[in-house]
Design an enzyme around this catalytic site. Structure first.
Site, mmCIF file in Angstrom:
data_model
loop_
_atom_site.group_PDB
_atom_site.id
_atom_site.type_symbol
_atom_site.label_atom_id
_atom_site.label_comp_id
_atom_site.label_asym_id
_atom_site.label_seq_id
_atom_site.Cartn_x
_atom_site.Cartn_y
_atom_site.Cartn_z
ATOM 1 N N HIS A 144 45.145 31.732 42.090
ATOM 2 C CA HIS A 144 45.489 32.538 40.913
ATOM 3 C C HIS A 144 44.562 33.747 40.819
ATOM 4 O O HIS A 144 43.394 33.630 40.450
ATOM 5 C CB HIS A 144 45.368 31.683 39.650
ATOM 6 C CG HIS A 144 46.031 32.299 38.459
ATOM 7 N ND1 HIS A 144 46.761 31.565 37.546
ATOM 8 C CD2 HIS A 144 46.098 33.575 38.017
ATOM 9 C CE1 HIS A 144 47.230 32.362 36.610
ATOM 10 N NE2 HIS A 144 46.840 33.594 36.872
ATOM 11 N N HIS A 185 44.467 38.394 40.370
ATOM 12 C CA HIS A 185 45.135 39.680 40.136
ATOM 13 C C HIS A 185 44.422 40.726 40.975
ATOM 14 O O HIS A 185 43.266 41.035 40.726
ATOM 15 C CB HIS A 185 45.067 40.049 38.654
ATOM 16 C CG HIS A 185 45.721 39.039 37.768
ATOM 17 N ND1 HIS A 185 47.047 39.097 37.411
ATOM 18 C CD2 HIS A 185 45.241 37.902 37.198
ATOM 19 C CE1 HIS A 185 47.359 38.062 36.650
ATOM 20 N NE2 HIS A 185 46.272 37.315 36.500
ATOM 21 N N LEU A 186 45.125 41.255 41.978
ATOM 22 C CA LEU A 186 44.495 42.252 42.845
ATOM 23 C C LEU A 186 44.762 43.674 42.354
ATOM 24 O O LEU A 186 44.162 44.619 42.838
ATOM 25 C CB LEU A 186 44.976 42.078 44.289
ATOM 26 C CG LEU A 186 44.509 40.785 44.978
ATOM 27 C CD1 LEU A 186 45.086 40.684 46.385
ATOM 28 C CD2 LEU A 186 42.991 40.695 45.023
ATOM 29 N N ARG A 187 45.682 43.818 41.400
ATOM 30 C CA ARG A 187 45.934 45.089 40.697
ATOM 31 C C ARG A 187 46.593 46.176 41.537
ATOM 32 O O ARG A 187 46.903 47.239 41.007
ATOM 33 C CB ARG A 187 44.640 45.662 40.099
ATOM 34 C CG ARG A 187 43.906 44.724 39.159
ATOM 35 C CD ARG A 187 44.712 44.408 37.934
ATOM 36 N NE ARG A 187 43.929 43.657 36.949
ATOM 37 C CZ ARG A 187 44.464 42.770 36.113
ATOM 38 N NH1 ARG A 187 45.759 42.536 36.129
ATOM 39 N NH2 ARG A 187 43.720 42.129 35.238
ATOM 40 N N ASP A 234 53.605 34.763 35.036
ATOM 41 C CA ASP A 234 52.221 34.704 34.567
ATOM 42 C C ASP A 234 52.064 35.102 33.094
ATOM 43 O O ASP A 234 52.580 34.421 32.225
ATOM 44 C CB ASP A 234 51.303 35.528 35.468
ATOM 45 C CG ASP A 234 49.838 35.127 35.260
ATOM 46 O OD1 ASP A 234 49.602 33.947 34.958
ATOM 47 O OD2 ASP A 234 48.941 35.977 35.406
ATOM 48 N N HIS A 286 52.408 30.014 33.240
ATOM 49 C CA HIS A 286 51.317 30.393 32.339
ATOM 50 C C HIS A 286 51.823 29.930 30.981
ATOM 51 O O HIS A 286 52.684 30.566 30.382
ATOM 52 C CB HIS A 286 51.111 31.915 32.393
ATOM 53 C CG HIS A 286 50.354 32.500 31.235
ATOM 54 N ND1 HIS A 286 49.152 33.148 31.389
ATOM 55 C CD2 HIS A 286 50.628 32.558 29.904
ATOM 56 C CE1 HIS A 286 48.727 33.573 30.202
ATOM 57 N NE2 HIS A 286 49.601 33.234 29.291
ATOM 58 N N ASP A 288 41.668 32.937 38.377
ATOM 59 C CA ASP A 288 42.333 33.882 37.470
ATOM 60 C C ASP A 288 41.556 35.206 37.432
ATOM 61 O O ASP A 288 41.394 35.820 36.376
ATOM 62 C CB ASP A 288 42.505 33.312 36.054
ATOM 63 C CG ASP A 288 43.546 34.101 35.247
ATOM 64 O OD1 ASP A 288 44.159 35.035 35.804
ATOM 65 O OD2 ASP A 288 43.739 33.783 34.056
ATOM 66 N N HIS A 340 39.109 44.326 34.964
ATOM 67 C CA HIS A 340 39.394 45.423 34.026
ATOM 68 C C HIS A 340 38.214 46.378 34.037
ATOM 69 O O HIS A 340 37.067 45.952 34.132
ATOM 70 C CB HIS A 340 39.588 44.894 32.605
ATOM 71 C CG HIS A 340 40.829 44.076 32.433
ATOM 72 N ND1 HIS A 340 42.093 44.613 32.526
ATOM 73 C CD2 HIS A 340 40.999 42.767 32.178
ATOM 74 C CE1 HIS A 340 42.998 43.656 32.333
ATOM 75 N NE2 HIS A 340 42.359 42.520 32.129
ATOM 76 N N PHE A 398 42.569 41.146 27.906
ATOM 77 C CA PHE A 398 42.181 39.786 28.282
ATOM 78 C C PHE A 398 41.790 39.753 29.753
ATOM 79 O O PHE A 398 42.415 40.429 30.566
ATOM 80 C CB PHE A 398 43.368 38.833 28.107
ATOM 81 C CG PHE A 398 43.765 38.561 26.692
ATOM 82 C CD1 PHE A 398 43.082 37.615 25.938
ATOM 83 C CD2 PHE A 398 44.838 39.216 26.107
ATOM 84 C CE1 PHE A 398 43.456 37.325 24.640
ATOM 85 C CE2 PHE A 398 45.225 38.945 24.799
ATOM 86 C CZ PHE A 398 44.534 37.992 24.068
#
Lengths: 444, 316
Positions: A78, A80-82, A170, A197, A323, A327, A341
């Site tokens: 899980h 997030h590579l963006r 998600d 999710h 996860d 950011h 978040f």
């Protein structure tokens, strides 16, 4: 920092210079491989990207592994590579560097990129980028519904052909029970999980932290545990109804653990993951309105930590994932309500598991490796991974149990620095990481 | 004497001694008001900025008068609600004020924790003039002082807070101050407007206002925001009035010398009847007068130096 990056860049060049024959010997190392039920001291060999029992010629690289532990490369299910779309936060390049530093050799990345991963070209782009610039294996997760809008099932078959290993909406969970039912039912033919999710967006509306004493004192709008649990319950029921394969993401509450435990007892086809912060931190640390403590689901309370640990220990929770949600500082450095978040996690997962679970005797090292490598490979059908047996991909994480370090902001390799664990001191972590037999990270 | 902190972010962080010190310091400032010259040179040459992200007349004016009576230079800034999301970040605004050498920044913000962010990033003294649903410490202090002035003590007083406790920063600051000083605090309101775990602060919860007022020495009524009805937290204003308006009739069940307070602005005819608001039990206008004296005391007592910042020490 500079030194570390140079090292990594060097590693990339070595890694992707074509089909050079490689061979590697790690000598005198404790090998812990739960996939074969093995824990012994010996030598580990890799040739042409695979684990072998014997090398055909003199090894090109020899490493002394005394005092260290080799485990099957960690798989983070899980993250997030963006990329594409939010390269200010993270890219496939920086994200996979960070993963490598954390001992992770494969990452599954969530589809909430821009555009979202609901079409084959986006899958292909990510795989291409990962091939070109990444240092660890990247496995995209596709959208469960088109645009992650929760209205129509996405073209899961087309996406699977392009290379996805699961589907999920998600952070924009499917609110319609009917659509979720259909997704679970339809995805059965692909034999991979639908990741939930679990969040009732109505119950969690405007909430920014766990509902309890701390939210009351801080005056922040709250998210009750039940916002998670009602959806865990619903999705379990729908998995039961359809016989579909359900994977519950980032379990954070005692109630969810119990629901999953009961479902497994009943034989429902459900697996689950949690994240290091859900067995390490409580919402007490939100106190100073530090936005690096804001994530979804939110940090809960001690009883939840205890339940998550119990769930890990009795097998209710199958995987530990990060996860990883980068950011930018300017996004996080805001009023608590407005900040996004999520926290980064690649670089701290292994050390947190070692210090919070293995050292505290919640899990044995072997069980921990199961949750971070063996089970993820099984659940997401990553053939040849999650194991050090002959013929497997030579994805190897070498752990030094004596490696003590302070996780400073300056040491973070991820493009974003949003971690609540900054300045924490750890003992034990990844010191050498090989992907396909090539060393992609070596601790300084 | 002074408080050993640079900022006043909430009454949660003060102890009984701090609260007593503030109570004792108010009186001399208040006595100034009856003189022909209502000013002292305490803060001469200091710059006080009021930075309000929410519309407010009484709190802002009260701070302005307080600062001016202490001879400070006062600058008022109002920021529109939309710029919280779209405009310059709070930290940048704060840094700008710092570059202009503001000594005190008094901030009102719709989001909880905003003053905390400023305090962490600025050397100036930050005073929270109300943040989200978190705290409104100077209101809590002026309520405390008014009770103290009228009842001559706080310990053992039965104080009842009525209405929307969930969204009330005034309630929170009242609860912290009063419980630390030994009062018995109760809240009354519909369950949807009572925050979970409020009992953990040592507060008794009532849903029945008639029952709740019986023992009260002080009834502090909170303003009900009408938009809460749209959030389905109560079915109608009519029903709210029916169940929770403080009327003459209800007040009849209370002790005859019960104090009636309201932080204002009042919704007459909703949470409080006009007859009660204008009765001899009500001390609502005196709260306003005391507000200025209390805010003068706070400005006087804060220690605008970075080294004395308790919270910073706690962070390290």
């Amino acid at each position: 920092m500079r030194q570390l990056n140079d090292r990594l860049i060097w590693a990339v060049n070595v890694t992707f210079n074509g089909t050079v024959k490689m061979s590697l010997q790690i000598k005198n190392i404790r090998i812990v491989d739960p996939s074969q039920n093995k824990d012994f001291v010996g030598d580990l060999f890799a040739e042409n990207g695979r684990i072998v029992s014997k090398l055909s010629s003199v090894p090109k690289t020899v490493i002394d592994g005394s005092g260290k532990i080799a485990v099957p490369g960690l798989i983070d299910v899980h993250s997030h590579l963006r990329e594409p779309g939010q390269e200010g936060k993270e890219t496939i390049k920086t994200g996979t560097f960070a993963a490598a530093k954390g001992g992770i050799t494969s990452v599954l990345c969530m589809p909430n990129t821009k555009p979202v991963i609901d079409n084959a070209p986006t899958v292909e782009f990510i795989l291409f980028k990962a091939q070109k610039e990444g240092v660890v294996n990247v496995f995209p997760i596709g959208c469960a519904t088109k645009g992650s809008l929760g209205e129509e099932i996405s073209e899961i078959g087309v996406l699977k052909k392009a290379g996805i290993v699961a589907v999920s909406d998600d952070g924009s969970p499917v609110s319609s029970s009917q659509i979720m039912r259909r997704t679970l039912e339809y995805a059965k033919m692909f034999k991979f999980p639908v990741i939930s999710h679990s969040e009732d967006k109505e119950l969690s509306k405007n909430g920014v932290m766990n509902e309890g004493k701390n939210s009351m004192i801080l005056g922040l709008r709250a998210i009750p545990r039940q916002a998670e649990e009602v959806m865990v319950a619903r999705d379990i029921m729908l998995a039961e109804l359809t016989g579909g394969f359900l994977h519950i993401a980032h379990v954070s509450t005692a109630g969810s653990v119990e629901l999953i435990r009961q479902a497994k007892k009943k034989g429902v086809n459900v697996t689950a993951e949690t994240c290091p912060h859900y067995f390490t931190l409580t919402d007490d640390i939100v106190k100073l309105y530090d936005t690096n403590t804001k994530m979804n689901p939110p940090l809960r309370e001690q009883i939840d930590i205890d339940a998550v640990k119990a769930g890990l220990s009795d097998g209710t929770i199958d995987c530990i994932a990060t996860d990883h949600a980068p950011h930018m500082q300017e996004e996080k450095n805001k009023e608590f309500d407005i900040a996004p978040f999520g926290i980064i996690g690649f670089e701290t997962m292994l050390s947190l598991v070692l210090n919070e679970l293995v050292d505290k005797k919640v899990l044995t090292l072997s069980q921990a490796v199961e949750k971070m490598s063996v089970n993820p490979a099984k659940i997401f059908n990553l053939e040849g991974r999650g194991s050090l047996k002959d013929g497997s991909f030579a994805d190897i994480t070498v752990i030094d149990p004596e490696y003590s370090y302070r996780f400073t902001k300056e040491s973070i390799v991820s493009k974003s620095k949003n971690s609540p664990f900054i300045d924490r001191t750890f003992k034990g972590g990844a010191v050498i990481v090989a992907v396909g037999g090539k060393i992609v990270y070596k601790a300084a | 004497m002074s408080l050993n902190c640079k900022d006043l972010l909430g009454l949660e962080h003060l102890d009984k001694k701090d609260l007593q010190l503030i109570l004792e310091s108010v009186k001399p400032f208040k006595s100034l008001f009856t003189r022909s010259v209502k000013k002292t040179p305490t803060l001469i040459g200091k710059t006080v900025v009021t930075l309000f992200y929410e519309p407010s007349t009484r709190t802002r004016t009260s701070f302005e008068i307080a600062a001016k009576r202490l001879s400070a230079d006062v600058v008022n800034i109002s920021v529109g609600a939309s710029s919280v999301v779209k405009g310059e970040s709070l930290i940048d605004t704060g840094k700008t004020l710092e570059a202009m050498k503001a000594d005190y920044v008094i901030i009102r913000h719709s989001l909880s924790g905003a003053p905390e962010i400023l305090a962490r990033n600025l050397n100036a003294s930050i005073i929270n003039a109300g943040d989200g649903f978190h705290e409104h410490p100077t209101q809590g202090l002026l309520d405390l002082y008014t009770m103290y002035e009228k009842k001559k003590k706080i310990e053992g007083l039965n104080v009842l807070l009525v209405g929307d406790i969930l969204h009330s920063r005034v309630a929170k600051s009242n609860i912290w101050a009063l419980t630390k000083m030994g009062a018995n605090v109760a809240v009354a309101g519909p369950p949807t407007l009572i925050p979970p775990k409020i009992e953990s602060l040592g507060v008794k919860v009532y849903y029945d206002l008639d029952e709740a007022v019986k023992r009260a020495d002080v009834v502090n009524i909170l303003r009900i925001q009408l938009e809460r009805q749209q959030e389905n937290l109560f079915p109608s204003v009519r029903e709210y009035v029916e169940l929770y308006q403080l009327t003459k009739e209800r007040l009849g069940n209370a002790k005859p010398n019960v104090l009636v307070m309201h932080p204002g602005p009042m919704n007459r005819g909703i949470e409080i009847s006009s007859a009660v608001a204008d009765s001899s039990n009500a001390v609502i206008n005196e709260q306003v007068t005391n507000g200025i004296a209390v805010r003068m005391a706070v400005l006087y007592l804060l220690k605008p130096s970075k080294t004395a910042n308790k919270k910073q020490a706690a962070l390290n």
